[in-house]
Design an enzyme around this catalytic site. Structure first.
Site, PDB file in Angstrom:
ATOM      1  N   CYS A 179      64.252  27.503  48.581  1.00  0.00           N
ATOM      2  CA  CYS A 179      65.136  28.636  48.861  1.00  0.00           C
ATOM      3  C   CYS A 179      64.337  29.902  49.133  1.00  0.00           C
ATOM      4  CB  CYS A 179      66.095  28.857  47.695  1.00  0.00           C
ATOM      5  SG  CYS A 179      65.285  29.192  46.117  1.00  0.00           S
ATOM      6  N   HIS A 231      66.905  31.317  41.964  1.00  0.00           N
ATOM      7  CA  HIS A 231      67.242  31.103  43.369  1.00  0.00           C
ATOM      8  C   HIS A 231      66.993  32.396  44.141  1.00  0.00           C
ATOM      9  CE1 HIS A 231      69.236  29.112  46.673  1.00  0.00           C
ATOM     10  NE2 HIS A 231      70.123  30.076  46.786  1.00  0.00           N
ATOM     11  N   ASN A 253      72.949  34.067  50.493  1.00  0.00           N
ATOM     12  CA  ASN A 253      72.475  32.877  49.800  1.00  0.00           C
ATOM     13  C   ASN A 253      72.002  31.866  50.850  1.00  0.00           C
ATOM     14  OD1 ASN A 253      72.131  30.519  48.345  1.00  0.00           O
ATOM     15  ND2 ASN A 253      74.000  30.750  47.148  1.00  0.00           N
TER      16      ASN A 253
END
Length: 704
Positions: free
Chosen positions: A80, A253, A287
């Site tokens: 990520c 994340h 995201n």
């Protein structure tokens, strides 16, 4: 721009060859197999098939309908950090084009399929140079879809090929499974990475004060305006990786920061609740998963999925009436939900359910723990933004004599490489300086762990040319020492000469490093290699150096008022054996304080040293007085590093000496307070004012 070819693969040559063959290129240096995926990762995945992109769709494109931050979606790989960095990179086209050059030239040509070569090129910045990496179009798939990074737009493949090139640079896809956002941002831009902790290691809020929050927001706003790439994350402990918070955010994340915005309170119907506050600060994030968004204030859902119990605030909570909680209440109120889509569009607050969302700045500060800013330093002379000069030096920590560890190890610290530079601003104004220290952990060179690195910076004598052997701990500025590829340090420095000592945290840890120094009014960045001046080859003919003397001007008191119009702007000069040095001007002061020193390697210690005080004027400077430092005066302050004074407080093995008293690291020195005198020959006429000096003298040329 200096470009290095990875494994000496030449794009034009390979492309032409395979166009003529009519067969797409297959890269044997990064084969389509488990080794390129990584042995551990390949065991986790089942049914993986390497296929050419042309087999996955009828009309593949490198870029489809323009480049955007939504083009990059994370696949079955824990990268990520890479995807978030690629997403924010795609938001700035000029930076993206440096990583993926000549896009139109690389693009599929449906009208001439026979000219397809299967060769694609990408560029990444590593250790002071841009590296060009070539990849073929074979990517890991499962059930006809890419296993790893893919684009939200069907038939678009720049993100998948970018990931493959980055995996090739790092050795395998598996090498990207867990990484550092800052590293990817630097690799994409050649910029300078800065890590800001919103929470300390203990979990305490770093930006609790309202003024500090506003200052950080304005800084982020400015950095985005100057094309900085920004990501953020929530730190996690063991076992919390990818654990979801109550607010819908994911721990461990990486998120990309894609915009910040101040929204007029009146335009969103919150005037009554926020009297005296004209605008609300919001931040937009993305995201990399393309889903699982923030569900709090100003989220896409607007909290509609919450139960009434969830929306009801706890009256016992200490922060019930904080700005953050008021915003949350309002965003979930009927007023917020009744705002039309047209008004939201006008405000720029509309996002799709694609992993991108808005949240209030106060909530951002509370929810996230770390922000990574990649500064794209502007070194162009033709720019409307601030321009910087850049200096770069490569170096090595080598055993046994050039890897001394940090200041916690005083016996060996000064054995590290040493670099000097000058800040040349006028009128005693400060200069903003940025320094990045990078260690070379290139997997192509060696499989080794990173070491903890950092740097120390302090002001030294204005004319120092040789290595430092004793330092003033009171003047030291230090970066963080962290186990990272890059360490960022920003500071403001007054005019003078400065020294940088990069080091590992512990002694004996060797490796390559790169120092990048940025500033506007800086010059003379060079390594100090020699310990002392060299002895002449013919000592019988040419006189050698006998002693080393350091003169430090501390302050002057009692200067006379200037006659007539104007103010007194004093400065100091020191003359010794044909060399003259000059301090900065201290404006409008009759009792100026100086942090000014000079070091002289002397062949004739019998000659006097002359310290003069001058008043800076528009046309002609005026003389205010002088003092003479003779050999007799220095006799009381002469020592040798081999024979410490019995009154010294320094331990024999401590190169720093006494840091609490007047001494600045040398036991043989001392403070003198002298009356200013005239320039006549007898030198007896006393003038208004006294000067305070620290004098140090030694027969060992490596004493200071």
């Amino acid at each position: 721009m200096r470009i290095e070819l990875f494994r000496d693969q030449k794009y034009a040559k390979l492309r032409k060859h395979h166009q003529e063959l009519g067969v797409p290129w297959t890269d044997s240096s990064f084969p389509a197999g488990n080794a390129s995926i990584g042995l551990k990762k390949s065991k986790e995945l089942h049914g993986v098939e390497w296929r050419r992109i042309s087999e996955l769709c009828n009309n593949p494109r490198l870029v489809k309908d323009g480049v955007g931050r939504h083009d990059v979606v994370q696949g079955k790989l824990g990268n990520c950090w890479f995807v978030a960095a690629a997403s924010v990179l795609a938001g700035i086209e000029k930076l993206w084009e440096k990583v993926i050059p000549d896009v139109q030239d690389q693009e599929w040509d449906p009208e001439n399929p026979g000219k397809y070569s299967g060769v694609f090129r990408f560029r990444f910045w590593r250790f002071g140079r841009w590296i060009e990496i070539l990849v073929d179009d074979l990517i890991p798939t499962r059930n006809g879809s890419p296993v790893f990074t893919y684009s939200k737009e069907p038939g678009e493949f720049w993100s998948a090929l970018l990931e493959k090139a980055y995996a090739k640079l790092n050795g395998s896809y598996e090498a990207l499974d867990g990484g550092n956002i800052s590293d990817a941002l630097v690799d994409f831009t050649g910029g300078v990475a800065e890590l800001i902790q919103l929470r300390s290691d203990s979990g305490a809020l770093t930006y609790r004060d309202e003024d500090k929050k506003i200052e950080l927001y304005n800084r982020i706003l400015k950095e985005i305006g100057e094309h900085a790439l920004i990501c953020c994350a929530i730190r996690c402990e063991g076992g919390q990786q990818e654990e979801k918070t109550d607010c819908g955010l994911v721990k461990g994340h990486a998120y990309g920061v894609t915009a910040v915005k101040k929204v007029p309170v009146g335009s969103i119907g919150l005037t009554n609740l926020f009297k005296g506050r004209e605008k609300l600060s919001l931040v937009r994030l993305r995201n990399p998963w393309g889903e699982k968004e923030w569900n709090g204030a100003f989220s896409d859902s607007g909290g509609e999925g919450d139960s009434e119990a969830d929306r009801e605030p706890d009256i016992n909570q200490q922060q019930l009436y904080s700005i953050s909680h008021l915003i949350t209440l309002c965003s979930r109120s009927m007023e917020w939900r009744m705002i039309s889509d047209k008004e939201k569009q006008k405000l720029g607050l509309v996002t799709e359910d694609d992993g991108e969302f808005w949240m209030p700045w106060d909530d951002f500060i509370e929810q996230f723990t770390d922000v990574s800013i990649n500064h794209v330093i502007n070194t162009s002379l033709f720019s409307f933004y601030k321009t910087w000069k850049q200096y770069t030096k490569e170096g090595n920590w080598t055993r046994p004599d050039r890897c001394g560890g940090c200041l916690n190890y005083p016996e060996s610290f000064l054995a590290n490489p040493q670099y000097r530079f000058d800040v040349t601003t006028k009128d005693n104004t400060t200069e903003e300086v940025i320094i990045q220290l990078s260690q070379n952990d290139d997997n192509r060179l060696a499989t080794r762990e990173r070491i903890v690195i950092g740097m120390h910076v302090w002001k030294v004598e204005c004319n120092r040319k040789f290595r430092i052997h004793k330092i003033d701990l009171q003047n030291v500025k230090s970066s963080d020492f962290i186990k990272s590829r890059h360490v960022f340090y920003r500071t403001s420095l007054k005019p003078g000469r400065y020294c940088i000592i990069p080091s590992s945290f512990k002694p004996g840890e060797d490796g390559q490093f790169l120092i990048r120094l940025f500033g506007d009014e800086i010059s003379g960045f060079t390594e100090m290699l020699e310990d002392e001046p060299k002895t002449p080859n013919c000592a019988c003919i040419f006189k050698g150096f006998q002693t080393v003397t350091r003169v430090s001007v501390r302050c002057i008191q009692g200067l006379p008022e200037k006659k007539g119009i104007g103010k007194t702007d004093p400065y100091v000069t020191i003359k010794c054996e044909g060399e003259t040095v000059k301090s900065s001007v201290v404006e409008n002061s009759l009792n100026p304080e100086f942090n000014f020193s000079a070091i002289f390697y002397r062949k004739d210690p019998d000659k006097d040293i002359l310290v003069q005080v001058w008043d800076h004027n528009m046309l002609l400077d005026s003389f205010l007085g002088q003092v003479t430092i003779s050999r007799a005066v220095l006799a009381d302050f002469t020592g040798t590093s081999k024979s410490k004074s019995s009154t010294a407080t320094a331990e024999p093995d401590n190169p720093f000496g006494d840091t609490e008293g007047d001494s600045i690291g040398y036991s043989g020195g001392g403070i003198v307070k002298l009356d200013l005198r005239s320039k006549d020959k007898n030198k007896l006429d006393k003038l208004p004012g006294t000067i305070q000096l620290l004098l140090e003298n030694d027969t060992n040329l490596s004493a200071f």
